[in-house]
Design a protein around this motif. Structure first.
Motif, PDB file in Angstrom:
ATOM      1  N   GLY B  14      -9.587   1.726   2.014  1.00 27.28           N
ATOM      2  CA  GLY B  14     -10.212   0.953   0.983  1.00 27.28           C
ATOM      3  C   GLY B  14      -9.489   0.457  -0.505  1.00 27.28           C
ATOM      4  N   VAL B  15      -8.026   1.217  -0.944  1.00 27.34           N
ATOM      5  CA  VAL B  15      -7.204   1.106  -1.208  1.00 27.34           C
ATOM      6  C   VAL B  15      -5.821   0.035  -1.765  1.00 27.34           C
ATOM      7  CG1 VAL B  15      -5.604   2.749  -3.121  1.00 27.34           C
ATOM      8  CG2 VAL B  15      -8.479   3.318  -2.391  1.00 27.34           C
ATOM      9  N   SER B  16      -5.991  -0.642  -2.074  1.00 29.32           N
ATOM     10  CA  SER B  16      -4.004  -1.264  -2.424  1.00 29.32           C
ATOM     11  C   SER B  16      -3.330  -0.867  -2.625  1.00 29.32           C
ATOM     12  CB  SER B  16      -4.355  -3.075  -2.421  1.00 29.32           C
ATOM     13  OG  SER B  16      -5.382  -2.587  -3.329  1.00 29.32           O
ATOM     14  N   GLU B  17      -3.855  -0.355  -4.659  1.00 29.47           N
ATOM     15  CA  GLU B  17      -2.623   0.273  -4.723  1.00 29.47           C
ATOM     16  C   GLU B  17      -3.126   1.587  -5.976  1.00 29.47           C
ATOM     17  OE1 GLU B  17      -0.274  -2.577  -6.798  1.00 29.47           O
ATOM     18  OE2 GLU B  17       0.095  -1.288  -8.784  1.00 29.47           O
ATOM     19  N   GLU B  18      -2.846   2.895  -6.394  1.00 31.85           N
ATOM     20  CA  GLU B  18      -3.856   3.318  -7.037  1.00 31.85           C
ATOM     21  C   GLU B  18      -1.907   4.790  -7.658  1.00 31.85           C
ATOM     22  OE1 GLU B  18      -5.864   6.405  -4.877  1.00 31.85           O
ATOM     23  OE2 GLU B  18      -4.104   6.059  -3.147  1.00 31.85           O
ATOM     24  N   ASP B  19      -2.555   5.469  -8.696  1.00 29.88           N
ATOM     25  CA  ASP B  19      -1.469   6.046  -9.297  1.00 29.88           C
ATOM     26  C   ASP B  19      -1.867   7.476  -8.884  1.00 29.88           C
ATOM     27  OD1 ASP B  19       0.624   4.565 -10.327  1.00 29.88           O
ATOM     28  OD2 ASP B  19      -1.104   3.543 -11.724  1.00 29.88           O
ATOM     29  N   ILE B  20      -1.520   8.166  -8.397  1.00 30.22           N
ATOM     30  CA  ILE B  20      -2.111   9.703  -8.304  1.00 30.22           C
ATOM     31  C   ILE B  20      -0.574  10.506  -9.129  1.00 30.22           C
ATOM     32  CG2 ILE B  20      -2.793   9.190  -6.180  1.00 30.22           C
ATOM     33  CD1 ILE B  20      -0.978  10.277  -4.294  1.00 30.22           C
ATOM     34  N   ASP B  21      -1.014  12.199  -9.123  1.00 28.40           N
ATOM     35  CA  ASP B  21      -0.148  12.852  -9.217  1.00 28.40           C
ATOM     36  C   ASP B  21       0.026  13.796  -8.417  1.00 28.40           C
ATOM     37  OD1 ASP B  21      -0.748  12.460 -11.920  1.00 28.40           O
ATOM     38  OD2 ASP B  21      -2.599  14.011 -12.335  1.00 28.40           O
ATOM     39  N   LEU B  22       1.792  14.136  -8.011  1.00 30.43           N
ATOM     40  CA  LEU B  22       1.862  14.530  -6.521  1.00 30.43           C
ATOM     41  C   LEU B  22       0.867  15.832  -6.600  1.00 30.43           C
ATOM     42  CD1 LEU B  22       4.202  14.396  -4.677  1.00 30.43           C
ATOM     43  CD2 LEU B  22       5.729  15.782  -6.219  1.00 30.43           C
ATOM     44  N   PRO B  23       0.351  16.144  -5.388  1.00 29.72           N
ATOM     45  CA  PRO B  23      -0.392  17.294  -5.701  1.00 29.72           C
ATOM     46  C   PRO B  23       0.297  18.649  -4.711  1.00 29.72           C
ATOM     47  CG  PRO B  23      -1.261  15.317  -3.957  1.00 29.72           C
ATOM     48  CD  PRO B  23       0.306  15.258  -4.322  1.00 29.72           C
ATOM     49  N   ASP B  24      -0.266  19.712  -5.713  1.00 27.75           N
ATOM     50  CA  ASP B  24       0.405  20.871  -5.412  1.00 27.75           C
ATOM     51  C   ASP B  24       0.945  21.247  -4.285  1.00 27.75           C
ATOM     52  OD1 ASP B  24       0.345  21.658  -7.806  1.00 27.75           O
ATOM     53  OD2 ASP B  24      -1.450  22.536  -7.727  1.00 27.75           O
ATOM     54  N   GLY B  25       1.570  21.618  -3.963  1.00 24.42           N
ATOM     55  CA  GLY B  25       2.596  21.860  -2.906  1.00 24.42           C
ATOM     56  C   GLY B  25       3.164  20.718  -1.899  1.00 24.42           C
ATOM     57  N   VAL B  26       3.631  19.392  -2.677  1.00 22.59           N
ATOM     58  CA  VAL B  26       3.641  18.058  -0.905  1.00 22.59           C
ATOM     59  C   VAL B  26       4.491  17.797  -2.176  1.00 22.59           C
ATOM     60  CG1 VAL B  26       2.820  16.103  -0.931  1.00 22.59           C
ATOM     61  CG2 VAL B  26       1.006  17.568  -0.725  1.00 22.59           C
ATOM     62  N   ASN B  27       5.711  18.063  -1.092  1.00 24.11           N
ATOM     63  CA  ASN B  27       7.420  17.229  -1.165  1.00 24.11           C
ATOM     64  C   ASN B  27       7.840  16.152  -0.483  1.00 24.11           C
ATOM     65  OD1 ASN B  27       7.745  19.548   0.831  1.00 24.11           O
ATOM     66  ND2 ASN B  27       8.245  20.638  -0.626  1.00 24.11           N
ATOM     67  N   ASP B  28       7.142  16.009   0.591  1.00 27.32           N
ATOM     68  CA  ASP B  28       7.774  15.251   0.925  1.00 27.32           C
ATOM     69  C   ASP B  28       6.871  14.110   2.055  1.00 27.32           C
ATOM     70  OD1 ASP B  28       6.647  16.347   3.476  1.00 27.32           O
ATOM     71  OD2 ASP B  28       8.480  17.378   4.443  1.00 27.32           O
ATOM     72  N   VAL B  29       6.906  12.828   2.297  1.00 25.38           N
ATOM     73  CA  VAL B  29       5.901  12.241   3.251  1.00 25.38           C
ATOM     74  C   VAL B  29       5.061  12.432   4.425  1.00 25.38           C
ATOM     75  CG1 VAL B  29       5.170   9.945   4.377  1.00 25.38           C
ATOM     76  CG2 VAL B  29       7.535  10.595   2.880  1.00 25.38           C
ATOM     77  N   ALA B  30       5.486  13.173   5.069  1.00 28.41           N
ATOM     78  CA  ALA B  30       4.683  13.967   5.811  1.00 28.41           C
ATOM     79  C   ALA B  30       3.369  15.135   5.196  1.00 28.41           C
ATOM     80  CB  ALA B  30       5.125  14.888   6.871  1.00 28.41           C
ATOM     81  N   GLY B  31       4.260  15.584   4.353  1.00 34.66           N
ATOM     82  CA  GLY B  31       2.775  16.966   3.268  1.00 34.66           C
ATOM     83  C   GLY B  31       1.839  15.329   2.702  1.00 34.66           C
ATOM     84  N   LEU B  32       2.601  14.660   1.780  1.00 33.54           N
ATOM     85  CA  LEU B  32       1.698  13.767   1.678  1.00 33.54           C
ATOM     86  C   LEU B  32       0.814  12.929   2.131  1.00 33.54           C
ATOM     87  CD1 LEU B  32       1.035  11.878  -1.445  1.00 33.54           C
ATOM     88  CD2 LEU B  32       2.478  10.166  -0.660  1.00 33.54           C
ATOM     89  N   MET B  33       1.422  12.585   3.736  1.00 34.19           N
ATOM     90  CA  MET B  33       0.091  12.071   4.806  1.00 34.19           C
ATOM     91  C   MET B  33      -1.315  13.210   4.728  1.00 34.19           C
ATOM     92  SD  MET B  33       1.848   8.955   7.344  1.00 34.19           S
ATOM     93  CE  MET B  33       3.482  10.223   7.533  1.00 34.19           C
ATOM     94  N   ALA B  34      -0.701  14.384   5.058  1.00 34.87           N
ATOM     95  CA  ALA B  34      -1.868  15.215   5.129  1.00 34.87           C
ATOM     96  C   ALA B  34      -2.761  15.211   4.308  1.00 34.87           C
ATOM     97  CB  ALA B  34      -0.935  16.965   5.880  1.00 34.87           C
ATOM     98  N   TRP B  35      -2.029  15.082   2.982  1.00 30.40           N
ATOM     99  CA  TRP B  35      -3.168  15.540   2.381  1.00 30.40           C
ATOM    100  C   TRP B  35      -3.961  14.454   1.674  1.00 30.40           C
ATOM    101  CZ3 TRP B  35      -3.920  12.357  -2.684  1.00 30.40           C
ATOM    102  CH2 TRP B  35      -4.229  13.114  -3.698  1.00 30.40           C
ATOM    103  N   LEU B  36      -3.514  13.106   2.462  1.00 31.65           N
ATOM    104  CA  LEU B  36      -4.385  11.979   2.297  1.00 31.65           C
ATOM    105  C   LEU B  36      -5.403  11.831   2.803  1.00 31.65           C
ATOM    106  CD1 LEU B  36      -1.070   9.144   1.358  1.00 31.65           C
ATOM    107  CD2 LEU B  36      -3.074   9.654  -0.411  1.00 31.65           C
TER     108      LEU B  36
END
Lengths: 150, 83
Positions: B14-36
């Motif tokens: 439901g989102v096309s574009e957003e600005d987010i602050d890098l979540p704590d402990g996330v440093n790669d794409v895999a981590g970002l996907m897990a957080w998302l």
């Protein structure tokens, strides 16, 4: 040259412009992609193409550069449309001009194969059963791999 | 960082574009996907099968082990179907 645009293009005019003024060109090979009116046995009335502005241009320029590095080409052109396109409309145009036909044929084939697996475009088909996103084909990946240099 | 979603990933999140602050402990794409995935049912659905999600960081195709940092432009999309 690359162009990403919503409006249609005229292949005849584009071909004329591509070779105009360069008498070293001995042949131009081109490919035009059209919106088919069927998919998986179902009637398709139109297609909507979404893309990633910025990355699209970057990828197309990279694909074009690869072709120019690989074959002796005098000119290349890639035009890709986006937005809603009805069945029968032109989607994409690829052309390669060279002194000799082999380079023109091969580069044109390479450009369309690479574009299909690397350029960030997505097609959504409008059919009687509703709208759905087109799934990528493994045959397209295989077509691109064919060009891998050993 | 700027995060973009295309095609059915945009529909599902439901989102096309957003600005987010890098979540704590996330440093790669895999981590970002897990957080998302943990954000909502829509995000969980969009990222449930990573094998059908393609990634670009700063407009270049990358794999899930690619690092991400604040200021990056990260895009998620299905395998491309142009041409």
């Amino acid at each position: 040259m690359i162009r990403v645009q919503e409006e249609d293009f005229d292949p005849g005019v584009e071909l004329q412009k591509l070779s105009e003024g360069n008498l070293a060109i001995g042949g131009v090979c081109s490919f035009v992609g059209l919106v088919r009116d069927f998919a998986g046995g179902e009637q398709v009335s139109a297609m909507t193409l979404e893309h990633y502005p910025g990355m699209t241009e970057k990828q197309l320029e990279a694909i074009e550069k690869q072709a120019q590095d690989r074959w002796p080409l005098d000119a290349t052109l890639i035009i890709h449309r986006y937005g809603r396109l009805e069945a029968g409309e032109r989607i994409v145009f690829v052309a390669a001009a060279s002194a000799h036909r082999e380079a023109a044929f091969e580069a044109c084939h390479f450009l369309i194969d690479w574009l299909k697996t690397e350029a960030p475009f997505w097609k959504k088909e409008s059919a009687a059963s509703g709208d759905h996103w087109v799934e990528a084909k493994t045959s397209d990946d295989d077509a691109t791999k064919r060009w891998d240099q050993t | 960082m700027k995060v973009l979603y295309f095609a059915w990933l945009k529909d599902k999140t439901g989102v096309s574009e957003e600005d987010i602050d890098l979540p704590d402990g996330v440093n790669d794409v895999a981590g970002l996907m897990a957080w998302l995935r943990g954000r909502s049912d829509g995000f969980a659905d969009a990222f449930c099968d990573e094998s059908v999600v393609r990634i670009a960081v700063n407009q270049e195709h990358v794999a899930t082990d690619h690092t991400v940092s604040d200021g990056d432009e990260v895009a998620f999309f299905p395998p491309v179907t142009g041409g």
